[in-house]
Scaffold this motif. Structure first.
Motif, mmCIF file in Angstrom:
data_model
loop_
_atom_site.group_PDB
_atom_site.id
_atom_site.type_symbol
_atom_site.label_atom_id
_atom_site.label_comp_id
_atom_site.label_asym_id
_atom_site.label_seq_id
_atom_site.Cartn_x
_atom_site.Cartn_y
_atom_site.Cartn_z
ATOM 1 N N ARG A 146 0.815 -1.218 0.000
ATOM 2 C CA ARG A 146 0.000 0.000 0.000
ATOM 3 C C ARG A 146 0.851 1.272 0.000
ATOM 4 N NH1 ARG A 146 -3.463 2.748 4.024
ATOM 5 N NH2 ARG A 146 -2.581 1.358 5.583
ATOM 6 N N PRO A 147 1.975 1.340 0.708
ATOM 7 C CA PRO A 147 2.803 2.547 0.607
ATOM 8 C C PRO A 147 3.262 2.828 -0.821
ATOM 9 C CG PRO A 147 3.400 1.305 2.553
ATOM 10 C CD PRO A 147 2.468 0.435 1.777
ATOM 11 N N LYS A 148 3.585 1.783 -1.578
ATOM 12 C CA LYS A 148 3.976 1.987 -2.984
ATOM 13 C C LYS A 148 2.802 2.565 -3.771
ATOM 14 C CE LYS A 148 5.616 -0.396 -7.136
ATOM 15 N NZ LYS A 148 5.992 -1.705 -7.729
ATOM 16 N N MET A 149 1.599 2.052 -3.526
ATOM 17 C CA MET A 149 0.417 2.579 -4.196
ATOM 18 C C MET A 149 0.229 4.053 -3.880
ATOM 19 S SD MET A 149 -3.589 2.035 -3.427
ATOM 20 C CE MET A 149 -3.382 3.425 -2.288
ATOM 21 N N MET A 150 0.365 4.405 -2.606
ATOM 22 C CA MET A 150 0.168 5.796 -2.206
ATOM 23 C C MET A 150 1.239 6.690 -2.796
ATOM 24 S SD MET A 150 -1.960 7.741 -0.811
ATOM 25 C CE MET A 150 -1.815 9.530 -0.901
ATOM 26 N N ARG A 151 2.441 6.180 -2.956
ATOM 27 C CA ARG A 151 3.493 6.975 -3.582
ATOM 28 C C ARG A 151 3.157 7.237 -5.049
ATOM 29 N NH1 ARG A 151 6.206 10.286 -1.218
ATOM 30 N NH2 ARG A 151 7.098 8.793 0.262
ATOM 31 N N GLU A 152 2.600 6.239 -5.737
ATOM 32 C CA GLU A 152 2.181 6.429 -7.127
ATOM 33 C C GLU A 152 1.048 7.441 -7.207
ATOM 34 O OE1 GLU A 152 -0.002 3.994 -10.754
ATOM 35 O OE2 GLU A 152 1.304 2.872 -9.378
ATOM 36 N N VAL A 153 0.093 7.340 -6.280
ATOM 37 C CA VAL A 153 -1.007 8.307 -6.242
ATOM 38 C C VAL A 153 -0.450 9.718 -6.086
ATOM 39 C CG1 VAL A 153 -2.983 9.130 -4.882
ATOM 40 C CG2 VAL A 153 -2.749 6.693 -5.388
ATOM 41 N N THR A 154 0.475 9.897 -5.159
ATOM 42 C CA THR A 154 1.062 11.216 -4.909
ATOM 43 C C THR A 154 1.801 11.740 -6.133
ATOM 44 O OG1 THR A 154 1.319 10.677 -2.551
ATOM 45 C CG2 THR A 154 2.602 12.521 -3.396
ATOM 46 N N ASP A 155 2.558 10.870 -6.782
ATOM 47 C CA ASP A 155 3.358 11.290 -7.938
ATOM 48 C C ASP A 155 2.494 11.726 -9.117
ATOM 49 O OD1 ASP A 155 5.651 10.752 -6.523
ATOM 50 O OD2 ASP A 155 6.027 8.805 -7.462
ATOM 51 N N ASN A 156 1.306 11.162 -9.245
ATOM 52 C CA ASN A 156 0.439 11.471 -10.388
ATOM 53 C C ASN A 156 -0.646 12.490 -10.062
ATOM 54 O OD1 ASN A 156 1.556 9.728 -12.423
ATOM 55 N ND2 ASN A 156 0.725 8.007 -11.281
ATOM 56 N N PHE A 157 -0.702 12.926 -8.828
ATOM 57 C CA PHE A 157 -1.815 13.754 -8.359
ATOM 58 C C PHE A 157 -1.722 15.199 -8.838
ATOM 59 C CE2 PHE A 157 -4.862 15.401 -5.328
ATOM 60 C CZ PHE A 157 -5.664 14.309 -5.010
ATOM 61 N N PHE A 158 -0.508 15.732 -8.821
ATOM 62 C CA PHE A 158 -0.320 17.163 -9.046
ATOM 63 C C PHE A 158 0.340 17.439 -10.388
ATOM 64 C CE2 PHE A 158 -0.223 16.427 -4.458
ATOM 65 C CZ PHE A 158 -1.234 17.290 -4.037
ATOM 66 N N PHE A 159 -0.047 18.547 -10.995
ATOM 67 C CA PHE A 159 0.596 19.044 -12.207
ATOM 68 C C PHE A 159 1.762 19.951 -11.841
ATOM 69 C CE2 PHE A 159 0.731 22.587 -15.387
ATOM 70 C CZ PHE A 159 1.278 21.866 -16.432
ATOM 71 N N GLN A 160 1.566 20.783 -10.834
ATOM 72 C CA GLN A 160 2.620 21.698 -10.409
ATOM 73 C C GLN A 160 3.637 20.975 -9.520
ATOM 74 O OE1 GLN A 160 1.549 25.596 -9.044
ATOM 75 N NE2 GLN A 160 -0.388 25.624 -10.177
ATOM 76 N N TYR A 161 4.809 21.587 -9.424
ATOM 77 C CA TYR A 161 5.884 21.039 -8.596
ATOM 78 C C TYR A 161 5.482 21.047 -7.130
ATOM 79 C CZ TYR A 161 10.241 20.954 -5.929
ATOM 80 O OH TYR A 161 11.212 20.652 -5.013
ATOM 81 N N ILE A 162 5.747 19.954 -6.433
ATOM 82 C CA ILE A 162 5.538 19.907 -4.988
ATOM 83 C C ILE A 162 6.872 19.586 -4.314
ATOM 84 C CG2 ILE A 162 3.103 19.249 -5.116
ATOM 85 C CD1 ILE A 162 3.915 16.371 -4.508
ATOM 86 N N THR A 163 7.104 20.175 -3.154
ATOM 87 C CA THR A 163 8.347 19.952 -2.427
ATOM 88 C C THR A 163 8.342 18.564 -1.797
ATOM 89 O OG1 THR A 163 7.477 20.840 -0.360
ATOM 90 C CG2 THR A 163 8.488 22.420 -1.894
ATOM 91 N N SER A 164 9.494 18.107 -1.417
ATOM 92 C CA SER A 164 9.599 16.808 -0.740
ATOM 93 C C SER A 164 8.816 16.781 0.570
ATOM 94 C CB SER A 164 11.066 16.453 -0.499
ATOM 95 O OG SER A 164 11.737 16.253 -1.727
#
Length: 264
Positions: A146-164
């Motif tokens: 599930r953490p890998k899934m959530m990381r994929e969700v986060t990576d594809n969620f935003f168009f603009q740059y997000i900080t770490s």
């Protein structure tokens, strides 16, 4: 303030109620697999403008109880109705993001828009949610990593740059959910459709959607606009699936204009 509302025996939902004395009320329904905390950049601003902001964590997510069942759109919309009744809400704006938008649509149909004066659909997962292919990928990940899934969700969620640091905060929001509820909503998004619900929406409706949305294609916003009477579509040209953060100043202004001024 935060408190719990019992929606059925053994199941309580967490409710964040900010500025209860506000002259206009907005009820926010978060997206999958997040919580009411995703609307931080609305809660920072709107209460100071005179709005009462209510964030509800659905069952299985955020600070709410996490039962093993009850993740259909019908049950989730029934939970919202119970909260509305418990708080005695009237003439409020119902604002739902992504899956929260789907729940809002079902609420308007199943409960005849009880208490709702205005509807706001934010990158709504309607009239359909996940394709079978997307659902299969997410379901496999949710049940195995599930953490890998959530990381994929986060990576594809935003168009603009997000900080770490922002990415990590957002990632952790998704991990507050239970694994079983995370998986159950994937199945609901795969199997349930909302086409028949849309014509039953009778209130003024604001549809906002990120043009670069990789989760729910922007084309679905056009479909909602066509099928919902008295609806208005406002594209967000610099956003993906997270316009509530990516263009939060614009979103807050558009939302306030749509709902009406509180005099502040």
């Amino acid at each position: 303030m935060g408190y719990y509302v019992t929606v059925e025996p053994g199941v309580k939902l967490y409710v964040e109620d900010i500025n209860p004395e506000g002259s206009r009320t907005i009820v926010f329904l978060h997206g999958w697999p997040l919580s009411h905390q995703q609307f931080e950049y609305q809660f920072n601003v709107l209460p100071h403008k005179g709005y009462r902001c209510i964030g509800i964590d659905w069952r299985g997510f955020g600070k709410s109880d996490k039962p093993s069942s009850g993740y259909s759109f019908d049950r989730l919309s029934d939970d919202i109705r119970t909260v509305v009744d418990a708080l005695g809400l009237e003439q409020f704006t119902l604002a739902g993001h992504s899956t929260g938008g789907a729940i809002a649509v079902r609420y308007m149909s199943r409960h005849h828009g009880y208490g709702v004066s205005n509807l706001v659909l934010i990158d709504a997962a309607a009239p359909i949610g996940f394709t079978a292919e997307t659902a299969a990928r997410f379901l496999t990940q949710a049940l195995n990593d599930r953490p890998k899934m959530m990381r994929e969700v986060t990576d594809n969620f935003f168009f603009q740059y997000i900080t770490s640091p922002f990415s990590e905060w957002f990632f952790q929001l998704g991990l507050q959910a239970a694994g079983w509820s995370t998986a159950a909503i994937i199945i609901t998004l795969r199997d349930e459709e909302l086409d028949a619900d849309l014509p039953k929406i009778r209130v003024p409706t604001l549809i906002v959607h990120g043009v670069h949305d990789k989760v729910i294609p922007f084309a679905q916003a056009y479909e909602l606009n066509e099928q919902i009477k008295h609806s208005k579509l406002v594209p967000f040209h610099y956003s993906g699936h997270g316009l509530f953060w990516e263009e939060h100043d614009k979103f807050n202004k558009v939302l306030r204009k749509f709902i009406g001024s509180t005099g502040k």
